[in-house]
Write a protein that holds these residues in place. Structure first.
Motif, PDB file in Angstrom:
ATOM      1  N   LYS A 233       0.843  -1.243  -0.023  1.00 36.94           N
ATOM      2  CA  LYS A 233      -0.072  -0.092  -0.069  1.00 36.94           C
ATOM      3  C   LYS A 233       0.894   1.257  -0.123  1.00 36.94           C
ATOM      4  O   LYS A 233       0.405   2.194  -0.636  1.00 36.94           O
ATOM      5  CB  LYS A 233      -0.957   0.030   1.138  1.00 36.94           C
ATOM      6  N   TYR A 236       2.107   1.885  -3.568  1.00 38.85           N
ATOM      7  CA  TYR A 236       0.746   2.161  -4.191  1.00 38.85           C
ATOM      8  C   TYR A 236       0.591   3.752  -4.033  1.00 38.85           C
ATOM      9  O   TYR A 236       0.319   4.477  -4.897  1.00 38.85           O
ATOM     10  CB  TYR A 236      -0.531   1.513  -3.814  1.00 38.85           C
ATOM     11  N   ALA A 237       0.804   4.088  -2.442  1.00 38.82           N
ATOM     12  CA  ALA A 237       0.327   5.492  -2.401  1.00 38.82           C
ATOM     13  C   ALA A 237       1.492   6.355  -3.073  1.00 38.82           C
ATOM     14  O   ALA A 237       1.334   7.540  -3.333  1.00 38.82           O
ATOM     15  CB  ALA A 237       0.128   5.741  -0.925  1.00 38.82           C
ATOM     16  N   GLN A 255       1.173   1.581  -9.740  1.00 39.71           N
ATOM     17  CA  GLN A 255       0.142   1.475  -8.922  1.00 39.71           C
ATOM     18  C   GLN A 255      -0.626  -0.104  -9.091  1.00 39.71           C
ATOM     19  O   GLN A 255      -0.849  -0.784  -8.016  1.00 39.71           O
ATOM     20  CB  GLN A 255      -0.834   2.545  -9.055  1.00 39.71           C
ATOM     21  N   ALA A 258       1.713  -2.426  -7.521  1.00 39.68           N
ATOM     22  CA  ALA A 258       1.605  -2.771  -6.181  1.00 39.68           C
ATOM     23  C   ALA A 258      -0.039  -3.550  -5.774  1.00 39.68           C
ATOM     24  O   ALA A 258       0.212  -4.213  -4.559  1.00 39.68           O
ATOM     25  CB  ALA A 258       1.518  -1.204  -5.410  1.00 39.68           C
ATOM     26  N   GLN A 259      -0.920  -3.206  -6.536  1.00 37.22           N
ATOM     27  CA  GLN A 259      -2.169  -3.822  -6.184  1.00 37.22           C
ATOM     28  C   GLN A 259      -1.933  -5.412  -6.543  1.00 37.22           C
ATOM     29  O   GLN A 259      -2.516  -6.264  -5.535  1.00 37.22           O
ATOM     30  CB  GLN A 259      -3.279  -3.543  -7.078  1.00 37.22           C
TER      31      GLN A 259
ATOM     32  N   PHE B  49      -8.906   0.790  -1.643  1.00 34.04           N
ATOM     33  CA  PHE B  49      -7.876   0.349  -1.457  1.00 34.04           C
ATOM     34  C   PHE B  49      -6.550   0.997  -0.426  1.00 34.04           C
ATOM     35  O   PHE B  49      -6.371   0.470   0.488  1.00 34.04           O
ATOM     36  CB  PHE B  49      -7.349   0.174  -2.901  1.00 34.04           C
ATOM     37  N   TYR B  50      -6.607   2.333  -0.654  1.00 35.63           N
ATOM     38  CA  TYR B  50      -5.804   2.979   0.108  1.00 35.63           C
ATOM     39  C   TYR B  50      -6.638   4.365   0.259  1.00 35.63           C
ATOM     40  O   TYR B  50      -6.825   4.943  -0.876  1.00 35.63           O
ATOM     41  CB  TYR B  50      -4.295   3.076  -0.248  1.00 35.63           C
ATOM     42  N   ARG B  52      -6.436   8.029   0.960  1.00 37.75           N
ATOM     43  CA  ARG B  52      -5.405   9.139   1.062  1.00 37.75           C
ATOM     44  C   ARG B  52      -5.729   9.988   2.351  1.00 37.75           C
ATOM     45  O   ARG B  52      -4.743  10.632   2.921  1.00 37.75           O
ATOM     46  CB  ARG B  52      -5.332   9.802  -0.012  1.00 37.75           C
ATOM     47  N   LEU B  59      -2.775   2.708   8.084  1.00 40.10           N
ATOM     48  CA  LEU B  59      -2.230   1.819   7.079  1.00 40.10           C
ATOM     49  C   LEU B  59      -1.920   0.565   7.725  1.00 40.10           C
ATOM     50  O   LEU B  59      -2.232  -0.512   7.319  1.00 40.10           O
ATOM     51  CB  LEU B  59      -1.142   2.478   6.383  1.00 40.10           C
TER      52      LEU B  59
END
Lengths: 309, 163
Positions: A233, A236-237, A255, A258-259, B49-50, B52, B59
């Motif tokens: 994650k 991804y971020a 991304q 990462a998933q 999924f994430y 922000r 997390l």
């Protein structure tokens, strides 16, 4: 290991491969692949990494046939499945054009799914059955070595594995491996070795003297899986800046890589948890309480390393 | 092998009520966590999924929760299967434990995660109160039902030892 896990791209093709060509060489299809564009980091000789995989599969088959007591076919199937996954990772996937998703699929196969198949194949038990006495003594001494117990402690392996992954993905090492093929191959070897060590330390039928108790192993799996998920994650971020040091980057591709890492890690965690609890469920001293005590009192079964049931 | 998690009971044919209930709790917690994650995080995508907007603690906790949920699910079912195999399973207590675990997790998630720690909310951009009420009341009902089943099966156990 034989169930068809959903969610990985190209999985159906992978299974078709496992059905059709899991023989000892794998030469049947490597010639038909377009080798012209060479892949990343493998200069022209894209099929070379397949040689050790073929040796692994062939050597195991040879030993399994020679086993005087008859070798369990499910073990052979697990080992060959592991080899097939390795072959897919170093063969077809390595031939794909440079793409983080392809790399990630490769790393998942090399570091997580293939090692579990190899561990479930119980190669050390097979070796102990067919090898001459000097080799058996050597393996026994190695298995009793204190250093191995330290390195192969579930907590050590979890730290090394997840920490090593963070080291590769959060430092310029990933970019360096893109350029230097030797480092690239060394990393792949490292993934396989670390994955194998982790799966063996947690579960599996092979002898593992001084393997810690269930609680420690579950804790190590929990820590490693959580670390893996958090790392996925985090990548991804921060797909715009991670992994650092790349010249032309495609954040969207990173991304989705990462998933893939996140869900692939999940799948591997699920399989590993099943293997781990299955060793607890199948341990010899717990099988069918009233009658099995008689069977076990022959002393044939050493705790934790004979397949039971 | 370690038996630190699972109490060792060698005698077969005697229901192990405590283990049955605990295995049920483990499965209940894991299934409710999985339902929360699969239905609300992934199918409905009420959170993502994430997300922000959430801090890094969220997390980490999310990763831990997810890993723990998978392991608890697998471990719980193996424990359940082991009790069944040894005929030490008390079905009623396992169901009671299941309801206790599911309701307890939902209530914990609704009160501690959503309200006290404010890690995330059930849904964004809507009036939250009806969602919170439904979520927590449903959790309380499950929890109370589990407590009732456990209390009922324990109170009648001395009479007939089996089940």
């Amino acid at each position: 290991m034989t169930a068809a896990p959903p969610g990985l791209p190209g999985w159906s093709g992978l299974l078709a491969f496992a059905d059709g060509g899991h023989g000892a060489d794998g030469s049947g299809w490597s010639g038909s692949l377009p080798l012209t564009h060479g892949g990343h980091g493998v200069d022209g000789s894209g099929w070379l990494p397949l040689v050790p995989v073929a040796l692994l599969a062939g050597g195991y088959l040879l030993a399994a046939v020679r086993d005087p007591r008859g070798w369990d076919h499910r073990r052979t199937a697990a080992w060959l499945a592991g080899c097939a996954l390795l072959a897919v990772a170093v063969g077809p996937l390595a031939q794909l054009p440079d793409d983080p998703r392809g790399h990630m699929a490769q790393h998942l196969l090399l570091g997580m799914l293939a090692p579990l198949g190899l561990v479930l194949g119980a190669p050390v038990t097979l070796l102990l059955r067919v090898a001459p006495p000097p080799t058996r003594r050597l393996v026994g001494r190695l298995l009793r070595a204190r250093l191995l117990h330290l390195i192969a402690h579930p907590v050590t392996v979890a730290l090394l594995g997840t920490g090593g992954l963070a080291l590769v993905l959060l430092t310029p090492m990933y970019a360096a491996a893109e350029r230097h093929s030797a480092l690239h191959h060394a990393l792949h070897l490292h993934y396989v070795a670390a994955g194998y060590l982790f799966a063996w330390a947690l579960a599996g039928p092979d002898p593992a003297p001084r393997r810690p108790g269930l609680a420690v192993r579950v804790g190590a799996l929990l820590g490693a899986a959580a670390g893996h998920a958090v790392l996925a994650k985090y990548l991804y971020a921060n797909a715009e800046i991670l992994p650092p040091g790349l010249t032309d980057r495609d954040p969207a591709a990173f991304q989705s890589a990462a998933q893939l890492m996140y869900y692939g890690g999940d799948l591997a965690e699920l399989f590993l948890a099943v293997a781990l609890f299955a060793t607890w469920y199948n341990r010899p001293d717990r099988l069918r309480p009233p009658r099995s005590t008689l069977i076990n009192s022959t002393g044939r079964a050493l705790p934790g390393w004979r397949r039971a049931g | 092998m370690a038996d630190s998690i699972v109490p060792r009971t060698r005698t077969a044919d005697v229901p192990d009520g405590r283990s049955s209930a605990l295995a049920g709790v483990l499965i209940g917690v894991a299934i409710m966590a999985a339902v929360d994650e699969i239905v609300f995080h992934q199918l409905l995508a009420w959170h993502h999924f994430y997300d922000r907007s959430t801090p890094s603690v969220a997390l980490l906790s999310d990763g831990l929760l997810h890993a723990a949920e998978v392991i608890a699910l697998v471990g719980g079912f193996f424990w359940f299967a082991d009790l069944r195999r040894r005929r030490a399973l008390s079905g009623r207590l396992a169901w009671g434990g299941f309801l206790l675990g599911a309701g307890g997790f939902q209530l914990f998630d609704g009160l501690i995660d959503h309200k006290v720690l404010r890690l995330h909310q059930i849904r964004y951009g809507v009036h939250l109160v009806p969602y919170d009420v439904v979520w927590n009341v449903a959790g309380s009902v499950l929890l109370l039902a589990g407590a009732a089943v456990v209390w009922w099966s324990r109170s009648r156990r001395p009479g007939d030892g089996r089940r």
